[in-house]
Design a protein around this motif. Structure first.
Motif, PDB file in Angstrom:
ATOM      1  N   ILE A 103       0.981  -1.081   0.112  1.00 59.94           N
ATOM      2  CA  ILE A 103      -0.247   0.145  -0.012  1.00 59.94           C
ATOM      3  C   ILE A 103       0.986   1.356  -0.150  1.00 59.94           C
ATOM      4  N   LYS A 104       0.157   2.332  -0.109  1.00 55.29           N
ATOM      5  CA  LYS A 104       0.919   3.594  -0.155  1.00 55.29           C
ATOM      6  C   LYS A 104       1.154   3.987   1.191  1.00 55.29           C
ATOM      7  N   PRO A 105       2.261   4.602   1.528  1.00 55.75           N
ATOM      8  CA  PRO A 105       2.943   4.855   2.960  1.00 55.75           C
ATOM      9  C   PRO A 105       1.716   5.724   3.739  1.00 55.75           C
ATOM     10  N   PHE A 106       1.347   6.532   3.032  1.00 58.01           N
ATOM     11  CA  PHE A 106       0.347   7.644   3.922  1.00 58.01           C
ATOM     12  C   PHE A 106      -1.029   6.761   4.451  1.00 58.01           C
ATOM     13  N   LYS A 107      -1.245   5.635   3.707  1.00 59.74           N
ATOM     14  CA  LYS A 107      -2.604   5.013   4.024  1.00 59.74           C
ATOM     15  C   LYS A 107      -2.299   3.806   5.248  1.00 59.74           C
ATOM     16  N   LEU A 108      -1.036   4.004   5.739  1.00 63.21           N
ATOM     17  CA  LEU A 108      -1.060   2.831   6.736  1.00 63.21           C
ATOM     18  C   LEU A 108      -1.803   2.825   7.923  1.00 63.21           C
ATOM     19  N   ASP A 109      -2.036   4.049   8.407  1.00 62.62           N
ATOM     20  CA  ASP A 109      -2.882   4.430   9.838  1.00 62.62           C
ATOM     21  C   ASP A 109      -4.277   3.935   9.585  1.00 62.62           C
ATOM     22  N   ASP A 110      -4.715   4.356   8.311  1.00 62.62           N
ATOM     23  CA  ASP A 110      -6.166   3.948   8.017  1.00 62.62           C
ATOM     24  C   ASP A 110      -6.499   2.465   7.917  1.00 62.62           C
ATOM     25  N   VAL A 111      -5.290   1.940   7.398  1.00 59.38           N
ATOM     26  CA  VAL A 111      -5.359   0.383   6.935  1.00 59.38           C
ATOM     27  C   VAL A 111      -5.219  -0.395   8.243  1.00 59.38           C
ATOM     28  N   ARG A 112      -4.306   0.204   9.202  1.00 58.16           N
ATOM     29  CA  ARG A 112      -4.339  -0.496  10.354  1.00 58.16           C
ATOM     30  C   ARG A 112      -5.606  -0.382  11.455  1.00 58.16           C
ATOM     31  N   GLU A 113      -6.138   0.843  11.347  1.00 60.14           N
ATOM     32  CA  GLU A 113      -7.464   0.983  12.044  1.00 60.14           C
ATOM     33  C   GLU A 113      -8.464   0.102  11.512  1.00 60.14           C
ATOM     34  N   ALA A 114      -8.655  -0.138  10.179  1.00 64.01           N
ATOM     35  CA  ALA A 114      -9.566  -0.681   9.654  1.00 64.01           C
ATOM     36  C   ALA A 114      -9.588  -2.102   9.716  1.00 64.01           C
ATOM     37  N   LEU A 115      -8.144  -2.683   9.959  1.00 63.06           N
ATOM     38  CA  LEU A 115      -7.964  -4.199  10.434  1.00 63.06           C
ATOM     39  C   LEU A 115      -8.437  -4.132  11.875  1.00 63.06           C
ATOM     40  N   SER A 116      -7.885  -3.492  12.628  1.00 64.75           N
ATOM     41  CA  SER A 116      -8.217  -3.668  14.174  1.00 64.75           C
ATOM     42  C   SER A 116      -9.823  -3.688  14.411  1.00 64.75           C
ATOM     43  N   GLN A 165       3.215   2.193 -12.484  1.00 63.06           N
ATOM     44  CA  GLN A 165       3.555   3.588 -12.216  1.00 63.06           C
ATOM     45  C   GLN A 165       5.149   3.917 -12.975  1.00 63.06           C
ATOM     46  N   LYS A 166       5.942   2.907 -12.897  1.00 62.11           N
ATOM     47  CA  LYS A 166       7.108   3.023 -13.504  1.00 62.11           C
ATOM     48  C   LYS A 166       7.982   3.993 -12.747  1.00 62.11           C
ATOM     49  N   ILE A 203      -9.487  -8.742   3.696  1.00 61.60           N
ATOM     50  CA  ILE A 203      -9.064  -8.108   2.258  1.00 61.60           C
ATOM     51  C   ILE A 203     -10.146  -6.946   2.161  1.00 61.60           C
ATOM     52  N   GLU A 204     -11.373  -7.005   2.392  1.00 57.70           N
ATOM     53  CA  GLU A 204     -12.146  -5.987   2.032  1.00 57.70           C
ATOM     54  C   GLU A 204     -11.835  -4.698   2.909  1.00 57.70           C
ATOM     55  N   ALA A 205     -11.743  -4.795   4.235  1.00 58.00           N
ATOM     56  CA  ALA A 205     -11.012  -4.006   5.096  1.00 58.00           C
ATOM     57  C   ALA A 205      -9.678  -2.913   4.588  1.00 58.00           C
ATOM     58  N   ILE A 206      -8.606  -3.812   3.942  1.00 59.53           N
ATOM     59  CA  ILE A 206      -7.759  -3.182   3.421  1.00 59.53           C
ATOM     60  C   ILE A 206      -7.906  -2.623   2.217  1.00 59.53           C
ATOM     61  N   THR A 207      -8.777  -3.204   1.462  1.00 57.14           N
ATOM     62  CA  THR A 207      -9.276  -2.409   0.030  1.00 57.14           C
ATOM     63  C   THR A 207      -9.918  -1.290   0.277  1.00 57.14           C
ATOM     64  N   LYS A 208     -10.880  -1.257   1.139  1.00 62.09           N
ATOM     65  CA  LYS A 208     -11.728   0.072   1.478  1.00 62.09           C
ATOM     66  C   LYS A 208     -10.667   1.290   1.975  1.00 62.09           C
ATOM     67  N   ALA A 209      -9.796   0.820   2.865  1.00 60.61           N
ATOM     68  CA  ALA A 209      -8.972   1.819   3.689  1.00 60.61           C
ATOM     69  C   ALA A 209      -7.925   2.392   2.765  1.00 60.61           C
ATOM     70  N   ALA A 210      -7.260   1.460   1.922  1.00 65.76           N
ATOM     71  CA  ALA A 210      -5.975   1.751   1.043  1.00 65.76           C
ATOM     72  C   ALA A 210      -6.433   2.619  -0.265  1.00 65.76           C
ATOM     73  N   HIS A 211      -7.730   2.543  -0.675  1.00 66.40           N
ATOM     74  CA  HIS A 211      -8.120   3.024  -1.891  1.00 66.40           C
ATOM     75  C   HIS A 211      -8.285   4.316  -2.159  1.00 66.40           C
ATOM     76  N   ILE A 235      -3.414   5.619  -9.451  1.00 67.64           N
ATOM     77  CA  ILE A 235      -2.609   4.565  -9.864  1.00 67.64           C
ATOM     78  C   ILE A 235      -1.642   4.299  -8.548  1.00 67.64           C
ATOM     79  N   GLY A 236      -1.256   3.171  -8.468  1.00 64.32           N
ATOM     80  CA  GLY A 236      -0.418   3.000  -7.409  1.00 64.32           C
ATOM     81  C   GLY A 236      -0.930   2.641  -5.789  1.00 64.32           C
ATOM     82  N   ASP A 237      -2.375   2.512  -5.878  1.00 65.40           N
ATOM     83  CA  ASP A 237      -3.122   2.062  -4.592  1.00 65.40           C
ATOM     84  C   ASP A 237      -2.322   0.754  -4.061  1.00 65.40           C
TER      85      ASP A 237
END
Length: 112
Positions: free
Chosen positions: A8-21, A39-40, A74-82, A86-88
């Motif tokens: 995932i993108k680095p700035f999405k880490l907190d959102d994903v961690r919370e969603a997983l929790s 992205q190349k 998977i659903e939690a990661i997808t929603k939080a990291a979206h 490009i590069g999600d």
């Protein structure tokens, strides 16, 4: 059991961690990685010279969990990291044959 790896993108880490929790994921491993997909990379300017940054900074999450929790993970990661740009990232799911907790010797799902 399954292993879910998400890039995932680095700035999405907190959102994903919370969603997983929120969905009951109690443990994960986080690594700072570099790579590229479609992205190349991109070009940057340094002291008047243009150069190409081939590998972009990303975050890699690794989560081992029972098979019945994979879908909600998977659903939690997808929603939080979206972001819709490009590069999600990507999510990979692989089977895990065995897990052993070193401290107690527990095996299987109880070791996770």
């Amino acid at each position: 059991m399954k292993k879910v790896e998400a890039i995932i993108k680095p700035f999405k880490l907190d959102d994903v961690r919370e969603a997983l929790s929120d969905v009951g994921v109690t443990g994960l491993t986080v690594s700072e990685v570099k790579g590229f997909g479609r992205q190349k990379g991109h070009t940057e300017l340094y002291r008047g010279a243009e150069y190409v940054v081939d590998f972009l900074p990303k975050i890699k999450l690794e989560i081992v969990l029972p098979e019945d929790q994979v879908g909600i993970c998977i659903e939690a990661i997808t929603k939080a990291a979206h972001t819709g740009r490009i590069g999600d990232g990507k999510i990979f799911v692989t089977p895990i044959e065995q897990v052993i907790r070193i401290r107690t010797g527990e095996e299987g799902e109880s070791a996770v």
